[in-house]
Motif scaffolding. Structure first.
Motif, PDB file in Angstrom:
ATOM      1  N   VAL A   3      10.319  16.305 -32.055  1.00 45.30           N
ATOM      2  CA  VAL A   3      11.727  17.049 -32.284  1.00 45.30           C
ATOM      3  C   VAL A   3      12.745  16.753 -31.243  1.00 45.30           C
ATOM      4  CG1 VAL A   3      10.396  19.371 -32.887  1.00 45.30           C
ATOM      5  CG2 VAL A   3      10.535  18.792 -30.459  1.00 45.30           C
ATOM      6  N   ALA A   4      12.538  15.802 -30.195  1.00 47.22           N
ATOM      7  CA  ALA A   4      13.412  15.399 -29.500  1.00 47.22           C
ATOM      8  C   ALA A   4      13.252  14.149 -28.755  1.00 47.22           C
ATOM      9  CB  ALA A   4      14.162  16.317 -28.324  1.00 47.22           C
ATOM     10  N   ASN A   5      14.023  13.168 -28.311  1.00 51.79           N
ATOM     11  CA  ASN A   5      14.042  12.153 -27.466  1.00 51.79           C
ATOM     12  C   ASN A   5      14.930  12.296 -26.218  1.00 51.79           C
ATOM     13  OD1 ASN A   5      12.079  10.348 -28.151  1.00 51.79           O
ATOM     14  ND2 ASN A   5      13.429   9.098 -29.482  1.00 51.79           N
ATOM     15  N   LEU A   6      14.409  12.349 -24.874  1.00 53.73           N
ATOM     16  CA  LEU A   6      15.172  12.516 -23.741  1.00 53.73           C
ATOM     17  C   LEU A   6      15.260  11.208 -23.240  1.00 53.73           C
ATOM     18  CD1 LEU A   6      13.597  15.626 -22.085  1.00 53.73           C
ATOM     19  CD2 LEU A   6      15.370  15.491 -23.722  1.00 53.73           C
ATOM     20  N   THR A   7      16.803  10.633 -23.464  1.00 53.96           N
ATOM     21  CA  THR A   7      17.107   9.238 -22.939  1.00 53.96           C
ATOM     22  C   THR A   7      17.920   9.322 -21.590  1.00 53.96           C
ATOM     23  OG1 THR A   7      18.973   9.151 -24.419  1.00 53.96           O
ATOM     24  CG2 THR A   7      16.880   8.278 -25.088  1.00 53.96           C
ATOM     25  N   GLY A   8      17.528   8.517 -20.698  1.00 50.47           N
ATOM     26  CA  GLY A   8      18.476   8.462 -19.474  1.00 50.47           C
ATOM     27  C   GLY A   8      17.894   7.574 -18.400  1.00 50.47           C
ATOM     28  N   HIS A   9      16.514   7.423 -18.356  1.00 46.13           N
ATOM     29  CA  HIS A   9      15.826   6.793 -17.512  1.00 46.13           C
ATOM     30  C   HIS A   9      15.898   5.065 -17.731  1.00 46.13           C
ATOM     31  CE1 HIS A   9      13.624   9.147 -14.731  1.00 46.13           C
ATOM     32  NE2 HIS A   9      13.355   9.739 -15.531  1.00 46.13           N
ATOM     33  N   SER A  10      16.306   4.179 -16.839  1.00 45.22           N
ATOM     34  CA  SER A  10      16.560   2.954 -17.234  1.00 45.22           C
ATOM     35  C   SER A  10      15.203   2.126 -16.718  1.00 45.22           C
ATOM     36  CB  SER A  10      17.471   2.277 -16.567  1.00 45.22           C
ATOM     37  OG  SER A  10      17.649   2.560 -15.015  1.00 45.22           O
ATOM     38  N   ALA A  11      14.074   2.797 -16.265  1.00 41.12           N
ATOM     39  CA  ALA A  11      12.711   2.092 -15.874  1.00 41.12           C
ATOM     40  C   ALA A  11      11.782   3.001 -16.559  1.00 41.12           C
ATOM     41  CB  ALA A  11      12.692   2.025 -14.262  1.00 41.12           C
ATOM     42  N   TRP A  12      10.536   2.220 -16.651  1.00 43.36           N
ATOM     43  CA  TRP A  12       9.230   2.893 -16.862  1.00 43.36           C
ATOM     44  C   TRP A  12       9.110   4.349 -16.327  1.00 43.36           C
ATOM     45  CZ3 TRP A  12       4.988  -1.508 -15.775  1.00 43.36           C
ATOM     46  CH2 TRP A  12       5.458  -2.645 -16.490  1.00 43.36           C
ATOM     47  N   ILE A  13       8.624   5.253 -16.914  1.00 44.42           N
ATOM     48  CA  ILE A  13       8.493   6.530 -16.434  1.00 44.42           C
ATOM     49  C   ILE A  13       6.929   6.912 -16.441  1.00 44.42           C
ATOM     50  CG2 ILE A  13       8.685   9.123 -17.318  1.00 44.42           C
ATOM     51  CD1 ILE A  13      10.934   8.209 -19.375  1.00 44.42           C
ATOM     52  N   PHE A  14       6.472   7.193 -15.184  1.00 45.44           N
ATOM     53  CA  PHE A  14       5.070   7.370 -14.921  1.00 45.44           C
ATOM     54  C   PHE A  14       4.691   8.803 -14.940  1.00 45.44           C
ATOM     55  CE2 PHE A  14       5.864   3.411 -12.808  1.00 45.44           C
ATOM     56  CZ  PHE A  14       4.640   2.542 -13.284  1.00 45.44           C
ATOM     57  N   SER A  15       5.483   9.969 -14.716  1.00 48.23           N
ATOM     58  CA  SER A  15       5.290  11.195 -14.519  1.00 48.23           C
ATOM     59  C   SER A  15       6.032  11.963 -15.033  1.00 48.23           C
ATOM     60  CB  SER A  15       4.908  11.499 -12.908  1.00 48.23           C
ATOM     61  OG  SER A  15       4.475  12.586 -12.635  1.00 48.23           O
ATOM     62  N   VAL A  16       5.589  13.222 -15.909  1.00 42.41           N
ATOM     63  CA  VAL A  16       6.491  14.521 -16.316  1.00 42.41           C
ATOM     64  C   VAL A  16       5.753  15.522 -15.871  1.00 42.41           C
ATOM     65  CG1 VAL A  16       7.777  12.893 -18.068  1.00 42.41           C
ATOM     66  CG2 VAL A  16       5.694  14.227 -18.603  1.00 42.41           C
ATOM     67  N   ASP A  17       6.485  16.606 -15.803  1.00 39.47           N
ATOM     68  CA  ASP A  17       5.870  17.937 -15.309  1.00 39.47           C
ATOM     69  C   ASP A  17       6.913  19.164 -15.784  1.00 39.47           C
ATOM     70  OD1 ASP A  17       3.767  19.520 -14.365  1.00 39.47           O
ATOM     71  OD2 ASP A  17       5.104  19.747 -12.332  1.00 39.47           O
ATOM     72  N   TRP A  18       6.565  20.004 -16.649  1.00 36.22           N
ATOM     73  CA  TRP A  18       7.278  21.349 -16.855  1.00 36.22           C
ATOM     74  C   TRP A  18       7.347  22.172 -15.870  1.00 36.22           C
ATOM     75  CZ3 TRP A  18       9.040  21.777 -22.002  1.00 36.22           C
ATOM     76  CH2 TRP A  18       8.451  20.741 -22.925  1.00 36.22           C
ATOM     77  N   SER A  19       8.416  22.994 -15.817  1.00 34.90           N
ATOM     78  CA  SER A  19       8.646  24.066 -14.661  1.00 34.90           C
ATOM     79  C   SER A  19       7.818  25.168 -15.405  1.00 34.90           C
ATOM     80  CB  SER A  19      10.129  24.494 -14.669  1.00 34.90           C
ATOM     81  OG  SER A  19      10.790  24.787 -16.027  1.00 34.90           O
ATOM     82  N   ASP A  20       7.760  26.365 -14.439  1.00 31.20           N
ATOM     83  CA  ASP A  20       7.013  27.374 -14.861  1.00 31.20           C
ATOM     84  C   ASP A  20       7.486  28.224 -16.103  1.00 31.20           C
ATOM     85  OD1 ASP A  20       4.558  27.740 -13.338  1.00 31.20           O
ATOM     86  OD2 ASP A  20       5.671  29.964 -12.466  1.00 31.20           O
ATOM     87  N   THR A  21       8.526  28.132 -16.317  1.00 30.33           N
ATOM     88  CA  THR A  21       9.110  28.961 -17.300  1.00 30.33           C
ATOM     89  C   THR A  21       9.253  27.870 -18.733  1.00 30.33           C
ATOM     90  OG1 THR A  21      11.384  28.380 -16.655  1.00 30.33           O
ATOM     91  CG2 THR A  21      10.458  30.407 -16.064  1.00 30.33           C
ATOM     92  N   GLY A  22       9.062  26.635 -18.570  1.00 34.68           N
ATOM     93  CA  GLY A  22       9.511  25.628 -19.689  1.00 34.68           C
ATOM     94  C   GLY A  22      10.849  25.444 -19.951  1.00 34.68           C
ATOM     95  N   GLU A  23      11.642  25.899 -19.285  1.00 31.99           N
ATOM     96  CA  GLU A  23      12.945  25.662 -19.176  1.00 31.99           C
ATOM     97  C   GLU A  23      13.555  24.039 -18.802  1.00 31.99           C
ATOM     98  OE1 GLU A  23      15.918  29.057 -18.316  1.00 31.99           O
ATOM     99  OE2 GLU A  23      13.920  29.379 -17.303  1.00 31.99           O
ATOM    100  N   TYR A  24      12.588  23.654 -18.175  1.00 31.55           N
ATOM    101  CA  TYR A  24      13.138  22.225 -17.315  1.00 31.55           C
ATOM    102  C   TYR A  24      11.705  21.341 -17.197  1.00 31.55           C
ATOM    103  CZ  TYR A  24      17.214  24.852 -16.117  1.00 31.55           C
ATOM    104  OH  TYR A  24      18.390  25.500 -16.072  1.00 31.55           O
ATOM    105  N   LEU A  25      12.051  20.020 -17.389  1.00 35.49           N
ATOM    106  CA  LEU A  25      11.149  19.004 -17.281  1.00 35.49           C
ATOM    107  C   LEU A  25      11.608  18.084 -16.176  1.00 35.49           C
ATOM    108  CD1 LEU A  25       8.480  17.982 -19.132  1.00 35.49           C
ATOM    109  CD2 LEU A  25      10.195  16.445 -19.898  1.00 35.49           C
ATOM    110  N   LEU A  26      10.598  17.856 -15.330  1.00 34.12           N
ATOM    111  CA  LEU A  26      10.795  16.882 -14.219  1.00 34.12           C
ATOM    112  C   LEU A  26      10.260  15.377 -14.706  1.00 34.12           C
ATOM    113  CD1 LEU A  26      11.769  17.036 -11.205  1.00 34.12           C
ATOM    114  CD2 LEU A  26       9.067  17.649 -10.925  1.00 34.12           C
ATOM    115  N   SER A  27      10.809  14.480 -14.274  1.00 34.76           N
ATOM    116  CA  SER A  27      10.399  13.027 -14.602  1.00 34.76           C
ATOM    117  C   SER A  27      10.615  11.922 -13.423  1.00 34.76           C
ATOM    118  CB  SER A  27      10.763  12.476 -15.989  1.00 34.76           C
ATOM    119  OG  SER A  27      12.268  12.335 -15.788  1.00 34.76           O
ATOM    120  N   GLY A  28       9.599  11.267 -13.138  1.00 34.04           N
ATOM    121  CA  GLY A  28       9.601  10.145 -12.161  1.00 34.04           C
ATOM    122  C   GLY A  28       9.418   8.752 -12.711  1.00 34.04           C
TER     123      GLY A  28
END
Length: 311
Positions: A226-251
């Motif tokens: 349903v979507a592609n989130l683009t903006g990282h310029s390097a490999w992504i190792f970790s993602v995690d959803w916030s408690d409400t599901g409104e936000y996604l964290l990535s490293g």
């Protein structure tokens, strides 16, 4: 509208080598590294003191550590192929409950995930098999799913325990129905290694990311991207959803941590405290008004961030 986060504390040199994985409970952060100890820090005090060191937990180091949502059970996977199950005692110390035994060759169990109540553990293997274990029922294997034989790099289980998702070296992403014991979907879209998969709190979305440098969002019910989130310029190792599901964290590999708005499909915050790899990023369970998250990786430190609010 962007969001602002402030660094509240950094535990410098929390481990003597790269920190590969962190897991959270309502009051603690557990961390694992290339060294043999698991460290437990308290998040109830602003200076994040060390609460416990589990010495010699994994002789060759530990690559994944996970906790149940209720904060009572933890599991850790070591480079020697061993998986240990931990529970929290009356005195709030983590103690070893037992091991999962499965041939235990290195790589036989790689990535791990726990169900919300800590009863079930899902794991990946070097040859693409996905296993589910009943920790309450004698740590027996109750499900074994086959995929196309590519290394299972990451895994997650939905909060209700209904679904397991895995990401693989060949770019494959799969969703399995734990009730029926069948593969539900093979998801398209990522052709490069997938290093992190994560179900949203309601279990309706799956985020997957890795070497393609984009975060793919899938509808779990229909198996559609349903979507592609683009903006990282390097490999992504970790993602995690916030408690409400409104936000996604990535490293990512270049040390950047990003916060994404799911509604707006856009990055709303980027932080770079280090240029070294972030192996793991996690939201802390929400206890007050502000949101907190933690990051850890190759700089051997654990950094904590708080949402900057007017209150």
């Amino acid at each position: 509208m962007s969001k602002q986060y402030l660094t509240t504390h950094t535990v410098d040199d929390a481990h003597i080598t790269d920190i590969f994985s962190i897991a959270v409970t309502p009051t603690q952060v557990l961390s694992a590294s290339g060294a043999s100890s698991i460290k437990v820090h308290s998040t109830t005090s602003p200076d994040i003191p060390l609460a416990q060191t589990i010495s010699g937990a994994h002789k060759l180091g530990c690559h994944h550590i996970v906790t149940s949502r209720n904060g009572r059970v933890a599991a850790s996977a070591g480079f020697g192929g061993e998986v240990k199950i931990w529970s929290i005692s009356e005195s709030s110390e983590w103690v070893e409950e037992g091991k999962i035994v499965d041939g235990n060759k290195a790589g036989e169990i790689w990535a791990i995930a726990l169900s919300e109540d800590g009863q079930f553990l899902a794991s990946t293997s070097y040859d693409g098999r996905i296993n589910v274990w009943d920790l309450a029922g004698g740590r027996r294997k109750i499900r074994e799913y086959e995929t196309k034989g590519s290394f299972g790099m990451c895994i997650d289980m939905s909060r209700d325990g209904k679904f397991t998702a895995s990401g693989h070296e060949n770019g494959g992403v799969y969703i399995f129905n734990n009730d029926t014991g069948r593969m539900l979907y093979s998801l398209p879209g990522l052709v490069k290694p997938v290093r992190t998969v994560s179900f949203s709190p309601a279990g309706t979305r799956l985020a997957a990311a890795g070497d393609a440098r984009v975060i793919a969002l899938y509808d779990v019910q229909h198996g559609e991207q349903v979507a592609n989130l683009t903006g990282h310029s390097a490999w992504i190792f970790s993602v995690d959803w916030s408690d409400t599901g409104e936000y996604l964290l990535s490293g990512s590999f270049d040390g950047k941590v990003k916060v994404w708005s799911i509604d707006r499909r856009a990055c709303v915050a980027t932080h770079t405290e280090t240029d070294k790899t972030l192996w793991c990023v996690k939201w802390l369970p929400k206890t007050g008004k502000s949101e907190y998250f933690a990051t850890a990786g190759a700089n051997r430190s654990i950094s904590f961030y708080r949402e900057a609010t007017g209150g």
